[in-house]
Design an enzyme around this catalytic site. Structure first.
Site, PDB file in Angstrom:
ATOM      1  N   GLU A  40      33.253  36.858  49.547  1.00 23.75           N
ATOM      2  CA  GLU A  40      32.959  37.859  48.911  1.00 23.75           C
ATOM      3  C   GLU A  40      33.213  37.642  47.215  1.00 23.75           C
ATOM      4  O   GLU A  40      34.513  37.550  46.873  1.00 23.75           O
ATOM      5  CB  GLU A  40      33.536  39.446  49.371  1.00 23.75           C
ATOM      6  CG  GLU A  40      33.243  40.438  48.506  1.00 23.75           C
ATOM      7  CD  GLU A  40      34.077  41.569  48.864  1.00 23.75           C
ATOM      8  OE1 GLU A  40      34.311  42.513  48.059  1.00 23.75           O
ATOM      9  OE2 GLU A  40      34.893  41.468  50.097  1.00 23.75           O
ATOM     10  N   ARG A  44      33.134  41.771  39.071  1.00 24.44           N
ATOM     11  CA  ARG A  44      34.261  42.367  38.416  1.00 24.44           C
ATOM     12  C   ARG A  44      34.453  41.517  36.897  1.00 24.44           C
ATOM     13  O   ARG A  44      35.092  41.884  35.842  1.00 24.44           O
ATOM     14  CB  ARG A  44      35.634  42.397  38.832  1.00 24.44           C
ATOM     15  CG  ARG A  44      35.774  43.224  40.155  1.00 24.44           C
ATOM     16  CD  ARG A  44      36.980  43.275  40.695  1.00 24.44           C
ATOM     17  NE  ARG A  44      37.119  44.099  41.918  1.00 24.44           N
ATOM     18  CZ  ARG A  44      38.138  44.179  42.930  1.00 24.44           C
ATOM     19  NH1 ARG A  44      39.481  43.449  42.566  1.00 24.44           N
ATOM     20  NH2 ARG A  44      38.132  44.658  43.884  1.00 24.44           N
ATOM     21  N   THR A  68      32.084  44.727  45.376  1.00 23.94           N
ATOM     22  CA  THR A  68      32.193  45.817  44.297  1.00 23.94           C
ATOM     23  C   THR A  68      30.789  46.316  43.913  1.00 23.94           C
ATOM     24  O   THR A  68      30.452  46.882  42.760  1.00 23.94           O
ATOM     25  CB  THR A  68      32.941  45.330  43.064  1.00 23.94           C
ATOM     26  OG1 THR A  68      33.886  44.398  43.282  1.00 23.94           O
ATOM     27  CG2 THR A  68      33.662  46.535  42.115  1.00 23.94           C
ATOM     28  N   LYS A 128      33.703  48.236  55.909  1.00 30.90           N
ATOM     29  CA  LYS A 128      35.128  48.147  55.195  1.00 30.90           C
ATOM     30  C   LYS A 128      35.763  49.225  55.266  1.00 30.90           C
ATOM     31  O   LYS A 128      35.188  50.370  54.589  1.00 30.90           O
ATOM     32  CB  LYS A 128      34.520  47.527  53.786  1.00 30.90           C
ATOM     33  CG  LYS A 128      35.747  47.239  52.788  1.00 30.90           C
ATOM     34  CD  LYS A 128      34.988  47.008  51.537  1.00 30.90           C
ATOM     35  CE  LYS A 128      36.224  46.594  50.326  1.00 30.90           C
ATOM     36  NZ  LYS A 128      35.528  46.280  49.241  1.00 30.90           N
TER      37      LYS A 128
END
Length: 209
Positions: A40, A44, A68, A128
């Protein structure tokens, strides 16, 4: 792509922050040598999407996802970069609908039973659990197993190599997400063998489910 099957491919899914694009390919190879091939890459940094492409090219049999993801446009960018799945910290109806348009598997984040029920109503059975430690950790996941036996989790947030085994013992946990597999200091030093050793240790963890 069935996300439950993807999550079961390894006990730990590394949550990766790439700040230097030159680190992407050697990192992917180092993790793969250690037995970890599901990544993953978090959105960011400015090079995150380019890192996805570089990692897929470096390890063609890896399954590289984007994390994200918070808006539909993030999903579009993930598809363009060649991501194979997406991970979000939460879920909105707009995000769920957007995930259907490019047919990009989405692993949405949940924290409460109400959020879980909404995600399940929208068709998600792989979730998640985030932020895992702050959301009640092992105790909360154990409590959710009874009323929601059809849902599998990838708890992420505050999990370490030492605490991961306790999560992996739970029957509703397919894997855990962890940032310890790609520490910034090892990447900056180019210690790819060190990262391979971390991956080997993680790959050796046992999953109950």
């Amino acid at each position: 792509m069935n996300l439950q099957d993807v999550l079961r491919m390894a006990p730990v899914m590394p949550v990766i922050v790439i700040r230097n694009l030159d680190h992407a390919a050697p990192l992917a190879r180092a993790l793969s040598r250690g037995g970890i091939r599901v990544f993953e890459v978090t959105l960011r940094t400015e090079v995150a999407l380019d890192a996805v492409s570089a990692m897929r090219e470096a390890v063609p049999d890896a399954i590289v996802g984007v994390g994200t993801v918070t808006r539909p446009k993030d999903l579009e960018a993930a598809v363009a970069a060649g991501a194979m799945f997406a991970v979000s910290p939460g879920l909105t109806r707009e995000l769920a609908e957007a995930a259907q348009a490019p047919a990009l598997p989405l692993l949405p984040g949940v924290m409460t039973p109400a959020e879980l029920m909404m995600a399940r109503d929208l068709g998600f059975d792989a979730l998640k659990f985030f932020p895992a430690r702050e959301a009640g950790g092992i105790g909360m996941l154990r409590a959710l197993a009874g009323p929601f036996p059809d849902v599998m989790f990838c708890p992420t947030g505050g999990i370490t190599f030492d605490t991961a085994p306790s999560y992996l013992e739970l029957p509703n946990v397919a894997c855990v997400g962890g940032s310890w597999l790609a520490p910034l200091d090892l990447m900056e030093r180019g210690d790819w063998d060190g990262i391979t050793r971390l991956a080997e240790q993680a790959a050796a963890l046992q999953v109950q489910s």
